[in-house]
Design an enzyme around this catalytic site. Structure first.
Site, PDB file in Angstrom:
ATOM      1  N   ARG A 143       0.828  -1.223   0.000  1.00 22.56           N
ATOM      2  CA  ARG A 143       0.000   0.000   0.000  1.00 22.56           C
ATOM      3  C   ARG A 143       0.855   1.263   0.000  1.00 22.56           C
ATOM      4  NH1 ARG A 143      -5.007  -2.155   3.758  1.00 22.56           N
ATOM      5  NH2 ARG A 143      -6.207  -2.839   1.974  1.00 22.56           N
TER       6      ARG A 143
ATOM      7  N   LYS B  45     -21.192 -15.268  -1.411  1.00 23.81           N
ATOM      8  CA  LYS B  45     -22.651 -15.114  -1.385  1.00 23.81           C
ATOM      9  C   LYS B  45     -23.217 -14.402  -2.614  1.00 23.81           C
ATOM     10  CE  LYS B  45     -23.057 -14.760   3.614  1.00 23.81           C
ATOM     11  NZ  LYS B  45     -23.359 -13.825   4.687  1.00 23.81           N
TER      12      LYS B  45
ATOM     13  N   GLY C 161     -10.234  -7.015  -3.406  1.00 21.41           N
ATOM     14  CA  GLY C 161     -10.454  -7.967  -2.327  1.00 21.41           C
ATOM     15  C   GLY C 161      -9.808  -9.322  -2.552  1.00 21.41           C
TER      16      GLY C 161
ATOM     17  N   GLY D 211     -14.025  -3.340  -0.387  1.00 22.41           N
ATOM     18  CA  GLY D 211     -15.402  -2.826  -0.331  1.00 22.41           C
ATOM     19  C   GLY D 211     -15.617  -1.696  -1.323  1.00 22.41           C
TER      20      GLY D 211
HETATM   21  P1  AMP Z   1     -16.153 -12.757  -1.374  1.00 23.33           P
HETATM   22  O1  AMP Z   1     -15.588 -11.862  -0.330  1.00 23.33           O
HETATM   23  O2  AMP Z   1     -17.624 -12.774  -1.435  1.00 23.33           O
HETATM   24  O3  AMP Z   1     -15.504 -12.524  -2.738  1.00 23.33           O
HETATM   25  O4  AMP Z   1     -15.802 -14.231  -0.917  1.00 23.33           O
HETATM   26  C1  AMP Z   1     -14.503 -14.674  -0.806  1.00 23.33           C
HETATM   27  C2  AMP Z   1     -14.490 -15.837   0.136  1.00 23.33           C
HETATM   28  O5  AMP Z   1     -15.361 -16.824  -0.354  1.00 23.33           O
HETATM   29  C3  AMP Z   1     -13.127 -16.456   0.251  1.00 23.33           C
HETATM   30  O6  AMP Z   1     -12.702 -16.372   1.591  1.00 23.33           O
HETATM   31  C4  AMP Z   1     -13.355 -17.896  -0.152  1.00 23.33           C
HETATM   32  O7  AMP Z   1     -12.693 -18.815   0.684  1.00 23.33           O
HETATM   33  C5  AMP Z   1     -14.842 -18.058   0.025  1.00 23.33           C
HETATM   34  N1  AMP Z   1     -15.365 -19.130  -0.829  1.00 23.33           N
HETATM   35  C6  AMP Z   1     -15.380 -19.190  -2.151  1.00 23.33           C
HETATM   36  N2  AMP Z   1     -15.918 -20.342  -2.571  1.00 23.33           N
HETATM   37  C7  AMP Z   1     -16.245 -21.055  -1.466  1.00 23.33           C
HETATM   38  C8  AMP Z   1     -16.846 -22.316  -1.238  1.00 23.33           C
HETATM   39  N3  AMP Z   1     -17.198 -23.089  -2.259  1.00 23.33           N
HETATM   40  N4  AMP Z   1     -17.080 -22.682   0.028  1.00 23.33           N
HETATM   41  C9  AMP Z   1     -16.728 -21.903   1.052  1.00 23.33           C
HETATM   42  N5  AMP Z   1     -16.157 -20.682   0.899  1.00 23.33           N
HETATM   43  C10 AMP Z   1     -15.923 -20.271  -0.349  1.00 23.33           C
END
Ligand code: AMP
Length: 444
Positions: free
Chosen positions: A67, A233, A401, A424
């Protein structure tokens, strides 16, 4: 003119209202530090120096200087123009109290080493001592203020605190894209006040690049435009999916969110992470894609594992499981299993789609990449993104992220066109949300 036209946000839709109630326009070009004559002027620049630190032998040591490195181009430019640079940043969550382990003093030392010139530090953020230090600067010198979050007023965007910050400066610049989604005193309030006093408020070079790649480049993307969306999610990404369906030619879905789509289609997902309440959201996204003629691809195979109870409890008192016997699965996921990655067939299909892409945007890993047994899908997609960049001249943009972490973990961070520094902030920007730290900057 070698200036980029900095635009607010191509996904923001028609003119709207930002969080402080000011009119915003979707394509407003923002002033850049390159446009300014800053010779002899005090430039207060917000930077993102929220670096990971740990204590070693009683001193705080910086573990990752990325950073700090990201701000060097803007700092070198300002120094070469003869500016008197005053840097404001936050570190950690001191909750409005002075917390010695979260002092920015070690960052001033490290920044001085990286720039090859001393950087002054003042253990106050506002007030007489900070003003005296700012006023003592000579042309081309740099001062770092103490952690803005030692003051509760920072996160409250308190106008009096913002005005005290404003007293330090003749000009404001913001290079902290990662903090631009927060309407805080040092990201927004101070710029509003300096603008009202007639002072220019400009984007730093890093902020400018973020707005160019997450904004301008996606406004009229070279086609095919392929969007890769993964992560945990659907509910976290649905606004981004919705916006990008207006622009994309193909959307590739991965990560745990793919299981919510699977569930929505009547498939069995075992113990995989799903959002039962969002199956409708998932189906609506697919319908929108069909209506817009956007190809919308879901995984055809997945990597699953059995759950083995360790007999231990985590901090929240929940049982801790080990994931054992990882294997590829097609069709329904057995009841006792959990899905953790896209399978090889899906990775191959996605790589084939990416091979002909001219613009790629990627947000969210394809699986639980932190465990290397479940990182193969994410790595395969990262390699395909890099191949498209190198062989097909694609512009590849990694939207912040965990996707950036995953690409870096695969050692490919410098082989993509642009990797956002915002987490974010990138997500909100891609959603079309006006970022307070951007809207507060002066228009060209
Ligand atoms: P996000 O911040 O929504 O982009 O999510 C990222 C996180 O989702 C990471 O920490 C991944 O380990 C988790 N992740 C992605 N795919 C899976 C999965 N199939 N099961 C559990 N965690 C997951």
């Amino acid at each position: 003119m070698d200036r980029f036209r900095l635009r607010q946000n191509p996904f923001a839709g028609p003119a709207g209202t930002d969080t402080v109630g000011l009119e915003t326009s979707s394509y407003m070009a923002k002033l850049s530090v390159r446009d300014l004559d800053v010779s002899g002027k005090r430039v207060l620049m917000r930077v993102d120096y929220n670096v990971p630190m740990e204590e070693k032998d009683g001193a705080m040591v910086i573990n990752d200087t990325t950073r700090i490195k990201e701000t060097l181009p803007t700092l070198n430019l300002l120094v070469s123009k003869g500016a008197r640079v005053i840097l404001a940043a936050h570190l950690g969550r001191p909750d409005g109290k002075r917390e010695p382990s979260m002092s920015l003093a070690p960052v001033a030392v490290k920044l001085g080493e990286m720039l090859g010139k001393p950087v002054a530090f003042v253990d106050e953020t506002v007030g007489e001592k900070a003003e005296a230090a700012a006023n003592a600067l000579k042309d081309g010198e740099i001062l770092l203020l103490e952690n803005v979050r030692f003051h509760a007023e920072e996160e409250e965007n308190d106008p009096v605190f913002a005005a005290r910050l404003a007293r330090l400066a003749d000009v404001y610049a913001n290079d902290a894209f990662g903090a631009a989604h927060r309407a805080h005193a040092s990201t927004s309030g101070v710029a509003r006040i300096l603008s009202a006093w007639g002072s220019p408020c400009a984007a730093g070079l890093l902020m400018e690049r973020e707005l160019k790649f997450l904004g301008d480049e996606l406004e009229n993307p070279a086609r095919p435009f392929v969007v890769i969306l993964g992560g945990a999610k659907v509910s976290d990404k649905i606004k981004v999916i919705d916006r990008l369906l207006e622009k994309a030619d193909t959307v590739l879905i991965g990560g745990a969110m793919a299981y919510t789509f699977k569930l929505a289609h009547g498939g069995k997902t075992g113990k995989s992470l799903v959002e039962k309440d969002h199956t409708g959201t998932a189906l609506a996204a697919e319908s929108k894609a069909a209506a817009k003629g956007v190809k919308f691809l879901l995984p055809t195979d997945t990597v699953i594992a059995d759950l083995k109870d360790t007999g231990k409890l985590n901090k929240k008192g929940r049982p801790v499981f080990e994931f054992v016997n990882p294997r590829v699965n097609t069709g329904d996921i057995p009841d006792e299993c959990e899905g953790f990655d896209i399978g090889p067939e899906t990775a191959k299909t996605y790589a084939e789609v990416l091979a002909s892409a001219k613009t790629i945007l990627w947000n969210g890993p394809m699986g639980m990449f932190e465990d290397k047994r479940f990182a193969e899908g994410t790595t395969a997609v990262a390699l395909a993104v890099v191949a498209a960049t190198q062989n097909n001249g694609a512009k590849s943009i990694i939207g912040g992220g965990d996707s950036v972490k995953a690409v870096n973990k695969a050692g490919l961070g410098d082989k993509v066109t642009f990797a956002s520094t915002g987490g974010g902030a990138s997500l909100e920007f891609l959603e079309g949300v006006p970022l307070p730290g951007v809207t507060a900057l002066s228009d060209k």
